[in-house]
Design an enzyme around this catalytic site. Structure first.
Site, short mmCIF file in Angstrom:
data_model
loop_
_atom_site.label_atom_id
_atom_site.label_comp_id
_atom_site.label_asym_id
_atom_site.label_seq_id
_atom_site.Cartn_x
_atom_site.Cartn_y
_atom_site.Cartn_z
N HIS A 102 0.82 -1.07 0.05
CA HIS A 102 0.01 -0.07 0.18
C HIS A 102 0.81 1.25 -0.06
CE1 HIS A 102 0.75 -1.65 4.09
NE2 HIS A 102 0.79 -0.21 4.73
N HIS A 145 0.80 4.88 1.40
CA HIS A 145 0.18 6.05 2.29
C HIS A 145 0.23 7.42 1.33
CE1 HIS A 145 0.34 3.73 6.10
NE2 HIS A 145 1.49 3.27 5.64
#
Ligand code: AMP
Length: 122
Positions: A105, A107
């Site tokens: 992922h 951020h």
């Protein structure tokens, strides 16, 4: 490299088993607000494919998946109106980076002065 854990929290979000506060979705990407935001804007951008980390994603994902993830981050930044004041993109990979969720992922942090880039524990 660790194998993909199908029970990680982002896998459950992708399967619809737990909810998320969705901000963007396309064929390859899902993005949602972080449950514990560190800044006024804190969005997580994840591939729908099963990649443990940035190492896994950068080396194993298709060009289409990689392009989609970065295009999505760019679209989200513009849609959220954070480009003018600025934002930071960060990806934690592995132990030293304190990666908590073993599904790759990005951020996106924005909405305040983001301070110094990094504060390592030497
Ligand atoms: P990292 O340390 O880079 O793996 O970051 C994992 C992030 O996932 C943290 O910022 C958590 O607050 C966030 N997180 C964990 N569970 C959820 C959830 N169910 N929905 C949204 N964000 C989550």
């Amino acid at each position: 490299m660790a194998s993909y854990d199908d029970n990680n929290v982002f896998a459950k979000i992708l399967r619809g088993e737990i909810p998320c506060d969705k901000v963007y979705e396309d064929d390859h990407v899902l993005a949602f607000n972080d449950i514990n935001p560190q800044t006024p804007t804190h969005v997580l951008v994840i591939p729908k494919g099963q990649y443990v980390s940035s190492d896994d994603f950068f080396n194993e994902a298709s060009d289409a998946e990689i392009a989609a993830l970065f295009r999505a981050a760019g679209k989200i930044a513009r849609e959220r109106g954070i480009v003018a004041d600025g934002y930071r993109i960060l990806a934690n990979c592995g132990r030293d980076a304190h990666q908590e969720v073993p599904h790759f992922h990005l951020h996106i942090f924005a909405g305040c002065d983001l301070g110094i880039m990094i504060r390592p524990n030497r």
